[in-house]
Motif scaffolding. Structure first.
Motif, PDB file in Angstrom:
ATOM      1  N   ALA A 153      28.933  58.945 -64.025  1.00 31.24           N
ATOM      2  CA  ALA A 153      28.682  59.444 -65.377  1.00 31.24           C
ATOM      3  C   ALA A 153      27.344  60.159 -65.484  1.00 31.24           C
ATOM      4  O   ALA A 153      27.104  60.889 -66.448  1.00 31.24           O
ATOM      5  N   GLY A 154      26.493  59.991 -64.489  1.00 27.29           N
ATOM      6  CA  GLY A 154      25.158  60.582 -64.566  1.00 27.29           C
ATOM      7  C   GLY A 154      25.125  62.059 -64.243  1.00 27.29           C
ATOM      8  O   GLY A 154      24.099  62.708 -64.450  1.00 27.29           O
ATOM      9  N   GLY A 155      26.197  62.627 -63.725  1.00 23.85           N
ATOM     10  CA  GLY A 155      26.209  64.043 -63.379  1.00 23.85           C
ATOM     11  C   GLY A 155      27.346  64.341 -62.421  1.00 23.85           C
ATOM     12  O   GLY A 155      28.206  63.488 -62.151  1.00 23.85           O
ATOM     13  N   ALA A 156      27.366  65.554 -61.908  1.00 29.06           N
ATOM     14  CA  ALA A 156      28.423  65.960 -60.986  1.00 29.06           C
ATOM     15  C   ALA A 156      28.386  65.099 -59.724  1.00 29.06           C
ATOM     16  O   ALA A 156      27.305  64.739 -59.229  1.00 29.06           O
ATOM     17  N   GLN A 157      29.560  64.757 -59.212  1.00 32.44           N
ATOM     18  CA  GLN A 157      29.645  63.979 -57.972  1.00 32.44           C
ATOM     19  C   GLN A 157      30.689  64.599 -57.056  1.00 32.44           C
ATOM     20  O   GLN A 157      31.697  65.133 -57.505  1.00 32.44           O
ATOM     21  N   VAL A 158      30.420  64.508 -55.765  1.00 29.38           N
ATOM     22  CA  VAL A 158      31.333  65.015 -54.750  1.00 29.38           C
ATOM     23  C   VAL A 158      32.014  63.827 -54.077  1.00 29.38           C
ATOM     24  O   VAL A 158      31.337  62.950 -53.527  1.00 29.38           O
ATOM     25  N   LEU A 159      33.340  63.806 -54.135  1.00 29.29           N
ATOM     26  CA  LEU A 159      34.095  62.754 -53.457  1.00 29.29           C
ATOM     27  C   LEU A 159      34.295  63.161 -52.010  1.00 29.29           C
ATOM     28  O   LEU A 159      34.670  64.299 -51.710  1.00 29.29           O
ATOM     29  N   ARG A 160      34.089  62.216 -51.084  1.00 27.07           N
ATOM     30  CA  ARG A 160      34.180  62.501 -49.652  1.00 27.07           C
ATOM     31  C   ARG A 160      35.210  61.601 -48.979  1.00 27.07           C
ATOM     32  O   ARG A 160      35.493  60.498 -49.460  1.00 27.07           O
ATOM     33  N   ALA A 161      35.759  62.086 -47.859  1.00 22.42           N
ATOM     34  CA  ALA A 161      36.785  61.329 -47.120  1.00 22.42           C
ATOM     35  C   ALA A 161      36.157  60.082 -46.506  1.00 22.42           C
ATOM     36  O   ALA A 161      35.145  60.185 -45.809  1.00 22.42           O
ATOM     37  N   PRO A 162      36.740  58.916 -46.748  1.00 28.55           N
ATOM     38  CA  PRO A 162      36.182  57.681 -46.183  1.00 28.55           C
ATOM     39  C   PRO A 162      36.453  57.516 -44.684  1.00 28.55           C
ATOM     40  O   PRO A 162      35.822  56.694 -44.033  1.00 28.55           O
ATOM     41  N   PHE A 163      37.397  58.302 -44.132  1.00 35.02           N
ATOM     42  CA  PHE A 163      37.730  58.242 -42.706  1.00 35.02           C
ATOM     43  C   PHE A 163      38.415  59.558 -42.325  1.00 35.02           C
ATOM     44  O   PHE A 163      38.750  60.367 -43.196  1.00 35.02           O
ATOM     45  N   ARG A 164      38.604  59.772 -41.041  1.00 30.63           N
ATOM     46  CA  ARG A 164      39.345  60.956 -40.607  1.00 30.63           C
ATOM     47  C   ARG A 164      40.764  60.842 -41.127  1.00 30.63           C
ATOM     48  O   ARG A 164      41.428  59.830 -40.884  1.00 30.63           O
TER      49      ARG A 164
END
Length: 349
Positions: A153-164
């Motif tokens: 909620a604090g700003g833009a966030q980038v979701l990333r792959a937790p594994f290959r």
């Protein structure tokens, strides 16, 4: 004169002996190859078809942690991504931004109240209970703000792959407003795929966890070793078959690929013979030819099992002491003479 009669008698006896021991030169014979008839066993298998899927243990659905808007998509369906690769960028929705601002304001008020109450307590103008309440209010406000920050909620966030992983499905497109808990995309590890097949109940009951299998992709010749993970305990109403899950070797199959599984469910005992030894008569019956003193003997048999280029046969007339005819057997009938092909003379007619 007596000597002449004796020589004639000897010559006649020798000719008679040769006529009994050797085939008549005028009698046709068939050139054949043979093999010994031996008892043995072959794997008993059942065939099942299905589609490669991601294992449930190796799949993950990425969900929105708070109400947000999908600002940027970095991946597409079917794409392979490395661990830590960016998947999408989210920006808080107006409601989430408002909640975050309110939480910041509530924390400032709680901090000020806690500070004043601490001073008043030192001057004996506030009770211990009032101080404890003020400190708790400050702690609650800090926790609320921290939770909103963790949710993005604090700003833009980038979701990333937790594994290959492989991106199996995208549930949101760019510009979509999603609520907390909404699925965004599905990921699966390519290292832990399964083949989900279906078998008729009678065959499925023979299958158990740990059974060995050979899996072949449709259209391919190469098969790969695999292992049955589990067999379903009920019939899938959509297919009328019992589902079976088979663990696949890593990196050999792609999700969505159709494949055939030969599952080993036991062993079939009998005489193990090359497939070339088995013939079919005009009535559809199966038979083999054995060598009975260089004379052909046709024996009716049943095929109890098959594996690759070998079969297990059974028949009351089989004689394990008589060789089994391989090549040339289709030319033979009962009682016909045969001659055995010698190594190095395969061109003999």
């Amino acid at each position: 004169m007596n000597n002449r009669w004796i020589l004639c008698a000897v010559a006649l006896a020798a000719w008679s002996t040769y006529a009994v021991a050797a085939p008549d030169a005028g009698t046709p014979s068939v050139l054949v190859t043979q093999t010994a008839l031996r008892q043995g066993s072959l794997p008993r298998t059942i065939e099942a078809y299905g589609v490669v899927q991601a294992s449930a243990a190796a799949s993950r659905t990425v969900m929105a942690t708070t109400s947000a808007t999908v600002q940027t998509l970095y991946v597409r369906e079917g794409e392979a991504v490395g661990a830590g690769a960016p998947l999408m960028q989210l920006v808080p929705s107006p409601q989430t931004t408002a909640a975050y601002i309110q939480a910041q304001s509530a924390l400032r008020v709680a901090e000020q109240l806690s500070a004043r109450t601490t001073q008043m307590f030192a001057q004996h103008l506030a009770t211990a209970q009032q101080l404890a309440d003020a400190q708790k209010a400050e702690s609650d406000a800090q926790s609320n703000l921290a939770a909103l920050k963790a949710q993005g909620a604090g700003g833009a966030q980038v979701l990333r792959a937790p594994f290959r992983a492989i991106v199996l499905h995208l549930s949101a497109s760019q510009g979509t407003v999603v609520s907390a808990g909404s699925p965004l995309l599905d990921l699966a590890s390519p290292e832990k795929s399964i083949l989900k097949v279906g078998a008729v109940p009678a065959q499925a009951m023979l299958v158990g966890s740990g059974n060995a299998a050979r899996v072949t992709a449709v259209g391919e010749d190469q098969s790969w070793p695999a292992t049955v993970l589990q067999r379903g305990a009920m019939i899938d109403p959509a297919t009328g078959l019992v589902p079976i899950e088979i663990a696949l070797p890593p990196g050999r199959f792609l999700p969505g690929e159709a494949a055939d599984a030969a599952i080993t469910v036991g062993q079939t005992q009998g005489y193990v013979v090359p497939h070339a030894a088995i013939l079919v008569d005009d009535h559809g019956g199966t038979y083999v030819v054995q060598d009975d003193g260089l004379k052909a003997r046709k024996v009716a048999v049943s095929i109890a099992g098959a594996h690759q280029d070998q079969d297990v046969i059974r028949g009351d007339g089989l004689n394990p002491s008589q060789p089994l005819v391989l090549s040339g057997n289709y030319q033979l009938d009962d009682g016909m003479s045969m001659r055995i092909e010698q190594q190095g003379k395969k061109g003999e007619q």
